[in-house]
Enzyme design. Structure first.
Site, PDB file in Angstrom:
ATOM      1  N   HIS A  66      19.251 -48.465 -35.891  1.00 27.59           N
ATOM      2  CA  HIS A  66      20.356 -48.799 -37.000  1.00 27.59           C
ATOM      3  C   HIS A  66      19.717 -48.524 -38.376  1.00 27.59           C
ATOM      4  O   HIS A  66      18.537 -48.608 -38.745  1.00 27.59           O
ATOM      5  CB  HIS A  66      20.647 -50.397 -36.771  1.00 27.59           C
ATOM      6  CG  HIS A  66      21.915 -50.539 -37.457  1.00 27.59           C
ATOM      7  ND1 HIS A  66      21.858 -50.823 -38.788  1.00 27.59           N
ATOM      8  CD2 HIS A  66      23.106 -51.010 -37.139  1.00 27.59           C
ATOM      9  CE1 HIS A  66      23.188 -50.918 -39.269  1.00 27.59           C
ATOM     10  NE2 HIS A  66      23.963 -50.976 -38.017  1.00 27.59           N
ATOM     11  N   GLU A  87      26.816 -43.843 -36.641  1.00 29.46           N
ATOM     12  CA  GLU A  87      27.197 -44.506 -37.879  1.00 29.46           C
ATOM     13  C   GLU A  87      26.977 -44.008 -39.195  1.00 29.46           C
ATOM     14  O   GLU A  87      25.605 -44.039 -39.576  1.00 29.46           O
ATOM     15  CB  GLU A  87      26.477 -45.962 -37.634  1.00 29.46           C
ATOM     16  CG  GLU A  87      26.980 -46.871 -36.385  1.00 29.46           C
ATOM     17  CD  GLU A  87      26.760 -48.238 -36.633  1.00 29.46           C
ATOM     18  OE1 GLU A  87      27.492 -49.230 -36.342  1.00 29.46           O
ATOM     19  OE2 GLU A  87      25.615 -48.508 -37.016  1.00 29.46           O
TER      20      GLU A  87
HETATM   21  P1  13P Z   1      30.566 -52.476 -40.629  1.00 33.47           P
HETATM   22  O1  13P Z   1      31.523 -52.455 -39.484  1.00 33.47           O
HETATM   23  O2  13P Z   1      30.497 -53.875 -41.457  1.00 33.47           O
HETATM   24  O3  13P Z   1      30.852 -51.133 -41.732  1.00 33.47           O
HETATM   25  O4  13P Z   1      29.075 -52.190 -40.045  1.00 33.47           O
HETATM   26  C1  13P Z   1      28.936 -51.379 -39.174  1.00 33.47           C
HETATM   27  C2  13P Z   1      27.650 -51.369 -38.532  1.00 33.47           C
HETATM   28  O5  13P Z   1      26.480 -51.242 -39.186  1.00 33.47           O
HETATM   29  C3  13P Z   1      27.427 -51.679 -37.063  1.00 33.47           C
HETATM   30  O6  13P Z   1      26.233 -51.741 -36.677  1.00 33.47           O
END
Ligand code: 13P
Length: 370
Positions: free
Chosen positions: A137, A276
């Site tokens: 992550h 992400e």
């Molecule tokens: P948000 O949905 O709060 O932007 O976070 C995304 C995230 O990092 C999920 O792992």
């Protein structure tokens, strides 16, 4: 229970044309059908009993939803309590949910045991019933680097006083590499003080954001987790800077290639990829646009095809994460390459997350206070 039924059954297979992937509705259980996966990453939030209470509210609103996979990733301390709560038999009798609820950890370590104070091994996670683990992550790759990374601690040592002191110590030691000695002597020399200060500033201000977990560490975690039978959600994503420099694909290529290196064609089926973009995550940020998500997901799927062939590429699940909410989930899920979402903030609100699980369908339930 007064809920609207799911509008569509979102199971897909896909065919590929001109580097673009398409998805076609498929019946659940049809060969090649992909179940969407909606996962909540609770990050560092909720004590165990609050996590269980939140899960209960989510399941209650999602009663009977069977055609999507639901994932919950509490912090380590919340895993055991949630594992006891989400046993399949109980879920079936209480919420009419099938084996489609998955307990996830937010991270793990790559060693199985030993002197690694504070770390948790994949073996330990598997032993308490964790199914899936998030690896790489951006919080771990980058954001936490400013607290744990080496760059600012190195920067603080790049002063003439510190280096002069080190030189004195090295003079007393035997077998010092002359190259090391010469380099430190050079940096400590008066005419180079400005360079030294510039270097310290660069490490302190620019590199610290990138001083977190490396691709190599991520790769070791992937292997260690797969070896314990955990399914892996491998995160990737570019930061704002890389996007501005048009280096998004280059960066993603590196993160995914290294993350998957050594994963056999057989075990790659246990992998899920989550895209992400770092700039789209968290409060104050905005989700990436549909076009942006679409082109990156195509890129990732094509990369998987290069690495593992078309069959794997057509079934591997690729999730999007970054400000997913009940309003944008329907658009995001309609993108051809998107098989689900990794949700942060909105997964902490039962009603919002339940709506996301149902692709934004309005849900009316008896808990008006949710
Ligand atoms: P948000 O949905 O709060 O932007 O976070 C995304 C995230 O990092 C999920 O792992």
């Amino acid at each position: 229970m007064n809920t609207t039924p799911l509008a569509v059954s979102r199971n897909y297979f896909r065919h590929r044309a001109a580097n673009q992937w398409h998805k076609t509705p498929a019946e659940p259980g049809e060969p090649g059908a992909i179940r969407p996966f909606l996962a909540g990453n609770w990050k560092m939030n909720l004590v165990p009993r609050s996590g269980v209470a939140l899960a209960a509210r989510i399941f209650d609103i999602c009663k009977g939803v069977k055609d999507v996979d639901i994932g919950l990733a509490p912090p380590y301390t919340g895993l055991s309590a949630l594992a006891d709560y989400i046993k399949p038999d109980f879920l079936r009798s209480e919420y009419d949910l099938g084996r489609n609820v998955f307990l996830m950890a937010q991270d793990t370590f790559f060693e199985s045991k030993g002197a690694y104070t504070g770390e948790i091994s994949p073996e330990m996670l598997a032993a308490i019933g964790v199914d899936r683990v998030i690896i790489g992550h951006s919080d771990r790759r980058a954001n936490l680097g400013k607290f744990f990374g080496f760059s600012s601690s190195v920067a603080r040592r790049l002063t003439p006083d510190f280096l002069t002191h080190e030189l004195d110590a090295l003079r007393k030691r035997e077998g010092v590499d002359p190259q090391v000695f010469a380099a430190i002597e050079f940096m400590a020399a008066e005419q180079n003080h400005e360079i030294l200060a510039g270097l310290a500033k660069f490490l302190e201000e620019d590199l610290k954001e990138r001083a977190g977990e490396s691709d190599a560490v991520t790769q070791r975690k992937v292997h260690a987790s797969l070896a314990q039978g955990l399914q892996v959600i491998l995160c990737c994503g570019e930061n704002r800077e890389a996007r501005a420099l048009h280096e998004t694909f280059k960066l993603l290529d590196r993160q995914i290639r290294i993350g998957l290196e050594g994963v056999s064609p057989k075990t790659v089926n246990e992998m899920i990829i989550a895209y992400e973009p770092v700039w789209a995550i968290g409060s104050g940020a905005k989700a990436a646009g549909v076009e942006q998500i679409s082109e990156v997901h195509d890129f990732i799927r094509n990369l998987v095809m290069d690495l593992y062939g078309e069959e794997t590429a057509s079934v591997i699940r690729i999730l999007y994460g970054g400000n997913v909410n009940p309003e944008n989930i329907a658009d995001i899920m309609s993108i051809a390459g998107v098989d689900g979402a990794l949700v942060g903030g909105a997964s902490l609100k039962a009603h919002d997350f339940a709506q996301i699980i149902r692709f934004g369908c309005l849900i009316r339930d008896r808990h008006s206070d949710l």
